[in-house]
Design an enzyme around this catalytic site. Structure first.
Site, mmCIF file in Angstrom:
data_model
loop_
_atom_site.group_PDB
_atom_site.id
_atom_site.type_symbol
_atom_site.label_atom_id
_atom_site.label_comp_id
_atom_site.label_asym_id
_atom_site.label_seq_id
_atom_site.Cartn_x
_atom_site.Cartn_y
_atom_site.Cartn_z
ATOM 1 N N SER A 3 0.851 -1.186 0.000
ATOM 2 C CA SER A 3 0.000 0.000 0.000
ATOM 3 C C SER A 3 0.894 1.245 0.000
ATOM 4 O O SER A 3 1.774 1.384 -0.855
ATOM 5 C CB SER A 3 -0.954 -0.050 1.200
ATOM 6 O OG SER A 3 -1.909 0.981 1.149
ATOM 7 N N ASP A 19 -9.207 -5.108 -5.984
ATOM 8 C CA ASP A 19 -8.783 -3.912 -5.256
ATOM 9 C C ASP A 19 -9.335 -2.680 -5.965
ATOM 10 O O ASP A 19 -8.966 -2.381 -7.097
ATOM 11 C CB ASP A 19 -7.252 -3.880 -5.215
ATOM 12 C CG ASP A 19 -6.703 -2.764 -4.338
ATOM 13 O OD1 ASP A 19 -7.434 -1.805 -4.034
ATOM 14 O OD2 ASP A 19 -5.515 -2.850 -3.968
ATOM 15 N N HIS A 59 -8.387 -4.208 -1.171
ATOM 16 C CA HIS A 59 -7.089 -3.571 -0.888
ATOM 17 C C HIS A 59 -6.425 -4.156 0.354
ATOM 18 O O HIS A 59 -5.194 -4.119 0.478
ATOM 19 C CB HIS A 59 -7.265 -2.062 -0.723
ATOM 20 C CG HIS A 59 -5.964 -1.318 -0.641
ATOM 21 N ND1 HIS A 59 -5.089 -1.233 -1.694
ATOM 22 C CD2 HIS A 59 -5.368 -0.643 0.390
ATOM 23 C CE1 HIS A 59 -4.021 -0.540 -1.352
ATOM 24 N NE2 HIS A 59 -4.163 -0.172 -0.088
#
Length: 318
Positions: A117, A259, A289
């Site tokens: 991320s 995602d 995600h």
């Protein structure tokens, strides 16, 4: 829960002033692996005596990022809680913070940088800025630039936070912003499986089961978060941009087709334009995600494969 790993905390002076707290975990004489996570992550990916690490199944003795084999470096993201920077904090600034942490350790090179991320975005920025200081990079659910839809969602979160700060209701704002964020992290499929068919509440406007879950997640986050810092870090994500062609170290890209924050098409573009792609892993996940936290088999296999070429400690000693 993974077993505990030895660690050492230390302060790192930042190039632009101030300092950041860093942690070295695992085998100090092993290959150095930088680990960085989302904007809520900190210097403790592995378990310690006081609390569970934010990526405890991935980092620790015997884990995919094996603390019996590697030295693991992580930091608390600047800015510190309570700070109000005059200028934006970019992923390049965070990369410089990691470079300063390497300097503090007397290490010229991170043998590997594993980022997920926001941390993966910082890893890409580090590889672009410091090509001579990185051995290989694993970027999980991390694009070369922010998608406008993700920026739109985070923009609403920032306005909620700013409204809370202006009205003196910071904790409520932090909770609401986190609740909104959770709906972007997870998938419609997961929420349907978990909460579909749940009975409606008796009162008008009372929270449904899915809302109760979100409220609990939001309140837990608000207990340890800082609204101004959250504004800075989400803004940092939306400013993120690197040139994939300048990522010259061996690169592993991991992405998930469900995602919504980081569309798989963006990761395909990153992989296609990278100068030295080793592997592109693409998989479905009901967790969206948050798959980097949840999909242990897919992510763990990718990590072990990417880190396999690093020398073992006996080779270093020789």
């Amino acid at each position: 829960m993974a077993r505990l790993s030895d660690f050492r905390d230390f302060d790192v002076a930042l190039p632009g002033g101030g300092s950041v707290r860093a942690r070295l975990t695992g085998r100090a004489d092993g290959p150095l692996v930088v680990v960085a996570g989302g904007i809520s992550a900190d210097r403790a990916p592995a378990n310690d005596a006081e609390r569970r690490g934010w990526w405890d199944w991935a980092v620790g003795p015997g884990a995919p990022i094996d603390a019996d084999r590697f030295a693991v470096l992580a930091i608390d993201w600047p800015p510190a809680a309570g700070a109000s920077p005059d200028q934006p904090v970019t992923t390049q600034d965070q990369a410089r913070a990691f470079a300063a942490a390497l300097d503090a350790l007397g290490r010229d090179v991170a043998d590997a940088f594993v980022g997920a991320s926001y941390g993966g975005c910082v890893g890409l920025a580090f590889a672009e800025l410091f090509p001579e200081r990185i051995g290989r990079l694993v970027a999980i659910s991390a694009p070369h630039r922010a998608h406008p839809t993700a920026t739109a969602w985070r923009g609403v979160q920032r306005r909620i936070l700013e409204l809370g700060l202006e009205s003196g209701r910071e904790a409520e704002a932090l909770s609401l912003a986190r609740q909104l964020a959770m709906t972007t992290y997870r998938t419609t499929e997961e929420l349907g499986l978990r909460f579909g068919g749940a009975p409606a509440p008796a009162g008008v406007g009372a929270p449904h089961a899915v809302c109760d879950w979100l409220i609990a997640r939001g309140e837990a986050h608000a207990a340890n978060a800082d609204a101004r810092r959250q504004v800075v870090l989400t803004d940092s994500l939306d400013r993120h941009a690197v040139h994939p062609e300048r990522i010259r170290c061996p690169l592993t890209v991991v992405g998930f087709t469900d995602d919504r924050l980081v569309p798989i098409e963006d990761l395909r573009e990153l992989a296609g334009r990278a100068a030295n792609l080793c592997r592109f892993v693409e998989a479905p996940s009901v967790f969206g995600h948050d798959a980097f936290l949840k999909e242990r088999e897919v992510v763990g296999r990718a990590l072990r494969t990417a880190l396999l070429p690093l020398p073992i400690c006996s080779e270093i000693a020789a």
